[in-house]
Design a protein around this motif. Structure first.
Motif, mmCIF file in Angstrom:
data_model
loop_
_atom_site.group_PDB
_atom_site.id
_atom_site.type_symbol
_atom_site.label_atom_id
_atom_site.label_comp_id
_atom_site.label_asym_id
_atom_site.label_seq_id
_atom_site.Cartn_x
_atom_site.Cartn_y
_atom_site.Cartn_z
ATOM 1 N N ASN A 146 -38.690 3.399 50.790
ATOM 2 C CA ASN A 146 -38.538 4.344 49.655
ATOM 3 C C ASN A 146 -39.512 5.313 49.085
ATOM 4 O OD1 ASN A 146 -35.609 4.173 49.961
ATOM 5 N ND2 ASN A 146 -35.517 2.557 48.295
ATOM 6 N N TYR A 147 -40.698 4.591 49.030
ATOM 7 C CA TYR A 147 -41.841 5.386 48.545
ATOM 8 C C TYR A 147 -42.675 6.149 49.681
ATOM 9 C CZ TYR A 147 -46.916 5.377 46.850
ATOM 10 O OH TYR A 147 -48.081 5.830 46.791
ATOM 11 N N LYS A 150 -42.517 10.131 49.536
ATOM 12 C CA LYS A 150 -43.843 10.599 48.479
ATOM 13 C C LYS A 150 -45.049 10.351 48.991
ATOM 14 C CE LYS A 150 -45.115 10.258 43.398
ATOM 15 N NZ LYS A 150 -46.235 10.411 43.714
#
Length: 282
Positions: A146-147, A150
């Motif tokens: 999920n990171y 970014k």
């Protein structure tokens, strides 16, 4: 249009390679069955039994993606997500040294012209350009994936994400199979989106298990058929006697094919055929 008949010089071929955005595996035979190497903008799953060379190939790709553009590479960086602790820095250093030796062999004079070229061709430089994440649970794995969006937004020079091994914690810790299927499906969609959005290759290393079907044993990738739709390409590594082989099991555009390869001190390379071995012995 590059496939029309007629002579093509090496520079044109190199330009084609760059425009197609392939990452070399270190083995010409393996590159051939993959249509030039591991493709950017796609998810490639590499499965195999323990000890056949999955991690070696994962590390090799994390090094090879960094080959500078002037030497025919992508000049990118790598993300390596390690779920089992199989990433060994000493081995990464060896593979980086092998890659550098190959570059200097193929381009014996070009590195002398540029000080930046000399600076780039240091093993330490290759190690520094692998962003390493150690994962100890499936919740951490979900969090890191999920990171990634970014992270990749801030590190636009990353050209490959390797997950070694993608199913390890899900096989160990996950009791609810229906939920596991849904979670993995969500992760695979995210990884496909990342590959396309950031123009990079996602490589998922996976264990192979044995499945008994129709009276015979077959190798099947861990987590079964529901997970098998999550990749664009699938490569199965296996032993044939004492030789390692790679079998392209799934591709949107390439035929099913197999090729031998070797794991050497320098990393993944072409296999020396038994014919050559015999010729040297006699």
């Amino acid at each position: 249009m590059g496939e029309q008949s007629g002579a093509q010089n090496a520079w044109d071929m190199l330009s084609d390679e760059q425009s197609q955005k392939h990452i070399t595996t270190g083995s010409g035979d393996l590159n051939d069955i993959l249509g030039g190497g591991i493709h950017c903008k796609e998810v490639t799953e590499i499965g195999g039994v323990p000890g056949v060379g999955k991690t070696q190939l994962g590390i090799q790709l994390a090094i090879n993606v960094q080959i500078p553009v002037e030497y025919g590479g992508l000049g990118g960086k790598a993300v390596y997500i390690d779920t089992e602790g199989s990433f060994m820095v000493e081995r990464v250093y060896q593979i980086a040294e092998g890659c550098i030796r190959d570059i200097l062999e193929h381009f014996p004079h070009s590195h002398e012209k540029s000080s930046s070229g000399q600076k780039q061709l240091q093993p330490e430089h290759f190690l520094a350009d692998i962003y390493y994440f150690r994962i100890c649970s499936y919740t951490e794995q979900i969090a890191v994936i999920n990171y990634l969006e970014k992270f990749l937004g801030e590190h636009k020079d990353v050209r490959i994400v390797v997950i070694d091994n993608v199913t390890f914690h899900f096989r160990q810790d996950f009791e609810d199979l229906a939920l596991r299927t849904r979670v993995l499906s969500g992760l695979s969609l995210k990884l496909m989106k990342i590959a396309k959005t950031y123009n990079l290759a996602v490589v998922l290393l996976n264990q192979v298990t044995t499945k008994f079907t129709e009276g015979s044993f077959q190798l099947t990738l861990a987590l079964g058929d529901s997970w098998s739709h999550s990749c664009t390409n699938r490569l199965i590594l296996y032993w044939n006697g004492n030789e390692r082989y790679a079998h392209l099991d799934k591709s949107p555009s390439l035929p099913v094919a197999s090729a031998p390869y070797a794991v050497t001190g320098k990393g993944i390379r072409d296999a020396v055929s038994s014919h050559h071995k015999r010729a040297r012995v006699t």
